[in-house]
Design an enzyme around this catalytic site. Sequence first.
Site, mmCIF file in Angstrom:
data_model
loop_
_atom_site.group_PDB
_atom_site.id
_atom_site.type_symbol
_atom_site.label_atom_id
_atom_site.label_comp_id
_atom_site.label_asym_id
_atom_site.label_seq_id
_atom_site.Cartn_x
_atom_site.Cartn_y
_atom_site.Cartn_z
ATOM 1 N N MET A 7 27.961 -4.240 -8.093
ATOM 2 C CA MET A 7 26.982 -3.127 -7.856
ATOM 3 C C MET A 7 26.272 -3.034 -9.249
ATOM 4 O O MET A 7 26.050 -1.829 -9.798
ATOM 5 C CB MET A 7 27.658 -1.929 -7.694
ATOM 6 C CG MET A 7 28.302 -1.746 -6.258
ATOM 7 S SD MET A 7 29.498 -0.492 -5.943
ATOM 8 C CE MET A 7 31.012 -1.091 -6.771
ATOM 9 N N LYS B 55 25.302 2.470 4.656
ATOM 10 C CA LYS B 55 23.871 2.789 4.660
ATOM 11 C C LYS B 55 23.403 2.160 3.494
ATOM 12 O O LYS B 55 23.928 1.660 2.609
ATOM 13 C CB LYS B 55 23.378 4.145 4.637
ATOM 14 C CG LYS B 55 23.810 5.119 5.835
ATOM 15 C CD LYS B 55 22.517 5.355 6.446
ATOM 16 C CE LYS B 55 22.846 6.058 7.941
ATOM 17 N NZ LYS B 55 23.086 7.414 7.870
ATOM 18 N N ASP C 41 31.236 -1.748 7.338
ATOM 19 C CA ASP C 41 30.513 -1.540 6.019
ATOM 20 C C ASP C 41 29.147 -2.355 6.303
ATOM 21 O O ASP C 41 29.043 -3.243 6.719
ATOM 22 C CB ASP C 41 30.902 -1.865 4.732
ATOM 23 C CG ASP C 41 31.942 -0.737 4.395
ATOM 24 O OD1 ASP C 41 32.084 0.302 4.860
ATOM 25 O OD2 ASP C 41 33.075 -1.284 3.585
#
Length: 343
Positions: A262, A149, A127
């Site tokens: 996050m 990404k 990742d």
Amino acid sequence: VVAIGSEGSAPGLARALKADIETRLPKTTGRLAGTIASLRARLSGIMPEFADRQKLWAGIFTPGQGLGERLKYSDTELEQAFEQALDGQASEKIGKVSLVGAGPGSLDLLTIGAQRRLHSADVIVYDRLVSQEVLDMGRREAKYIYVGKAPGAHTTRQEEINRIIVEEAKAGHTVVRLKGGDPLVFGRADEEIEALEAAGIAHEIVPGITSAAAAAASIGASLTSRGHNKSVALLTGHDTKGFAEQDWAGLARPNARAAVYMGLGASRFIQGRLMLHGASAEFPVTIVENASRENEKIIGTTLGNLVQDIEKYEVLGPAILLLGYSPKEASNIEFQPLRAGNE
Ligand code: SAH
């Protein structure tokens, strides 16, 4: 051609040995070698690993199992044995997948288990949050497949990742699926495990140090403190529907503590929800960006200043928001950004 050498010490013995071996080899050995040459050419196209090819030939001509007999193979018999060995090896060689936690970035925080898996991997699927340092621990000959990404950009779809790890394992490879932090914390490991189970592929999980643990260590704060908080929540800022709803009333209590993953993009939402549920603007929040890495940044702030400080200090992530925690003065903590914040 049989050649025996004795470095000049016993030429007579060498000649006798050569003659003896020659009589044991069937006349067809030379022709057999020609057939092998063409099978080898075919094999290198379908079995890329040298070690696998070697193993296959060893299976066909295992010494001690009547090599003389085996060398009497006719071409068709040899081809049959070859096909059998190929089938056998294909069915025996279904690879396995290790879901491995890469930790938050620093090599110090990589487990020995993770290192071992990396050293023996044929394929490493990784990742965006896996650090270069950790990747450099991987086997040099391994095939590296990047499946991450930047946030917001089109990410490799989860189904595509599932497909890759299943296919690579089916091709007989030892696959390391390397995930930042711990694979079981906001890592979508369950979806990958489900795909592996459905495909009947052996798998294991090697835990890693989750970034909240590294962030807490960096600020010298105990995630749980006796007499202060009996629990700590691991939250995500986002879920499948957008900003993630939480038990805001519980999180807004003065002693509540949580680590938000996050959370940068959702910081205004989190701030708003918590204050709506009665949290004070003075509620301490610590932002730890790039925990454990060389470019780690620690910003001690408050709920009220959270959003503006993220902007002011250009926090781009990855970062953990530690709600209810203040950085503790400790010699190993870099207080630079905090000092700036206190100006
Ligand atoms: N499985 C990971 C989390 C994946 S979700 C773990 O256990 O840590 C991705 C989030 O992890 C990022 O948005 C960020 O909040 C956090 N993260 C990952 N690496 C980090 C790091 N080195 N420092 C701070 N936060 C990190």
